[in-house]
Design an enzyme around this catalytic site. Structure first.
Site, PDB file in Angstrom:
ATOM      1  N   ASP A   1       0.867  -1.193   0.000  1.00 22.20           N
ATOM      2  CA  ASP A   1       0.000   0.000   0.000  1.00 22.20           C
ATOM      3  C   ASP A   1       0.897   1.234   0.000  1.00 22.20           C
ATOM      4  OD1 ASP A   1      -1.792   2.038   0.411  1.00 22.20           O
ATOM      5  OD2 ASP A   1      -2.605   1.279   2.287  1.00 22.20           O
ATOM      6  N   HIS A   2       1.082   1.827  -1.187  1.00 27.50           N
ATOM      7  CA  HIS A   2       1.975   2.981  -1.355  1.00 27.50           C
ATOM      8  C   HIS A   2       1.276   4.093  -2.121  1.00 27.50           C
ATOM      9  CE1 HIS A   2       6.387   1.987  -0.441  1.00 27.50           C
ATOM     10  NE2 HIS A   2       5.676   1.024   0.117  1.00 27.50           N
TER      11      HIS A   2
ATOM     12  N   THR B   1       3.679   1.906  10.986  1.00 25.55           N
ATOM     13  CA  THR B   1       3.851   3.339  11.238  1.00 25.55           C
ATOM     14  C   THR B   1       4.296   4.109  10.005  1.00 25.55           C
ATOM     15  OG1 THR B   1       6.082   2.889  12.088  1.00 25.55           O
ATOM     16  CG2 THR B   1       4.292   3.064  13.702  1.00 25.55           C
ATOM     17  N   GLY B   2       4.473   3.439   8.876  1.00 24.41           N
ATOM     18  CA  GLY B   2       4.597   4.111   7.603  1.00 24.41           C
ATOM     19  C   GLY B   2       5.954   4.700   7.280  1.00 24.41           C
ATOM     20  N   GLU B   3       5.986   5.356   6.121  1.00 18.74           N
ATOM     21  CA  GLU B   3       7.186   6.028   5.623  1.00 18.74           C
ATOM     22  C   GLU B   3       6.820   7.428   5.151  1.00 18.74           C
ATOM     23  OE1 GLU B   3       6.143   3.238   3.662  1.00 18.74           O
ATOM     24  OE2 GLU B   3       7.193   1.686   4.796  1.00 18.74           O
TER      25      GLU B   3
ATOM     26  N   ASN C   1       5.394   8.099   1.529  1.00 24.10           N
ATOM     27  CA  ASN C   1       3.973   8.049   1.173  1.00 24.10           C
ATOM     28  C   ASN C   1       3.127   9.041   1.953  1.00 24.10           C
ATOM     29  OD1 ASN C   1       4.303   5.669  -0.566  1.00 24.10           O
ATOM     30  ND2 ASN C   1       4.782   4.636   1.361  1.00 24.10           N
TER      31      ASN C   1
ATOM     32  N   GLY D   1      11.500  -2.635  15.558  1.00 21.74           N
ATOM     33  CA  GLY D   1      12.153  -2.246  16.797  1.00 21.74           C
ATOM     34  C   GLY D   1      11.477  -2.856  18.000  1.00 21.74           C
TER      35      GLY D   1
ATOM     36  N   THR E   1       9.452  -8.611   7.662  1.00 19.24           N
ATOM     37  CA  THR E   1      10.056  -8.933   6.372  1.00 19.24           C
ATOM     38  C   THR E   1      11.486  -9.438   6.505  1.00 19.24           C
ATOM     39  OG1 THR E   1      10.618  -6.579   6.110  1.00 19.24           O
ATOM     40  CG2 THR E   1       8.583  -7.365   5.058  1.00 19.24           C
TER      41      THR E   1
END
Length: 317
Positions: free
Chosen positions: A37-38, A104-106, A109, A173, A190
């Site tokens: 999902d990007h 928590t995304g990047e 995006n 983490g 991953t």
């Protein structure tokens, strides 16, 4: 028993090609689907990035496989109340076969609607609030919420599945894995890390599913496979926090100039030897993963599915 699925790359392939690949995956014997999902691809060379919720709707009508987003960030780009509606509709269309993978995304995006990118600890707090909010909406409540990060005013979902979609959380983490164990219905990772799986289980994830994913490149020889990985996914060789912090594909392209083909392909079996693919996948099995999703890098998808259907999946089972 471990199951094996296919990882659809929204960054590499058009939506219609993703639908075609999903059908090929089911025919080849894969048992589930991941889909990324990007908003942006990692690199311009990858060339695609379709709206995942439209693609999931199409997938739900052409395959009978469970579908998981790997992963959705319900924090900034799209409000969690809207993600809750999208996930509920997807679960209805998929007949209960949809799982919402979250993380928590990047900045890549999420920055498109807010240039401020919250630090990791704040994003974890946002995710915890977002998941709790979505679950209230999936329960059919009329929700008014004024939290630390989100506001919702008298919202109710009317199209709901019989059971709320499970929430699987990605984490690498210590704090994120422990949050996943506490609030999620499953865990996503991953890398074949037995340590992270064990940390998740000890944090409250005992008995919950653990999903893993890896990229491979079936090719005529190892050198060609590594060249394809280096062209399309040199980002695999970028270490540290850059993947969460950089806002544009060109920034990843700049960093990727320092990555060699061997570094890009580390952890991704390349070439035609089924034993190399089997060893990479079995590392996840040995680490305690329940579901493992494999993505073929590059355009030669048909040969990959034939290879896995005849040489790899039968050996895994």
């Amino acid at each position: 028993m471990t199951t094996f699925g296919y990882f659809l790359s929204s960054e590499e392939h058009s939506p219609e090609e993703l639908v075609r690949q999903a059908k090929l995956a089911e025919q080849a014997g894969f048992e589930s689907l991941w889909i990324s999902d990007h908003y942006h691809p990692w690199l311009d060379e990858q060339g695609q990035s379709s709206f995942v919720w439209s693609v999931i709707g199409a997938l739900s009508q052409v395959v009978s496989l469970p579908i998981t987003t790997a992963v959705t960030c319900p924090l900034v780009r799209i409000h969690p109340a809207v993600i809750a509606q999208a996930a509920a509709t997807s679960a209805v269309l998929a007949g209960g076969r949809f799982r919402l993978g979250v993380g928590t995304g990047e900045a890549l995006n999420e920055h498109i609607v807010d240039s401020r990118w919250p630090p990791a600890a704040e994003r974890l707090d946002m995710l915890e609030e977002a998941v709790a909010l979505m679950r209230r909406l999936w329960a059919g409540e009329l929700v008014t919420h004024r939290g630390e990060h989100y506001t919702v005013d008298t919202a109710r979902l009317y199209t709901l599945p019989d059971q709320p979609p499970p929430v699987y959380m990605s984490g690498f983490g210590e704090k994120s894995v422990e949050l996943a164990g506490r609030i999620a219905d499953g865990y996503i990772c991953t890398g074949p890390s037995a340590e992270l799986v064990e940390r998740f289980r000890k944090a409250g994830g005992a008995g919950k599913p653990v999903q893993g994913g890896l990229k491979v490149c079936h090719a005529p020889d190892q050198e060609q496979g590594q060249a394809t990985v280096h062209r399309l996914w040199p980002t695999q060789g970028i270490v540290g926090e850059a993947s969460q912090l950089l806002p544009l594909p060109r920034h990843f392209e700049e960093l990727a100039q320092m990555v060699t083909p061997q570094e890009a392909a580390k952890g991704s079996p390349c070439g035609p030897d089924p034993d190399e693919h089997l060893q990479a996948i079995k590392a996840y099995v040995d680490a305690g993963f329940d579901e493992i999703h494999i993505s073929q890098i590059g355009p030669d998808q048909d040969a990959f599915f034939e290879f896995y259907a005849t040489k790899v999946l039968p050996e895994l089972r």
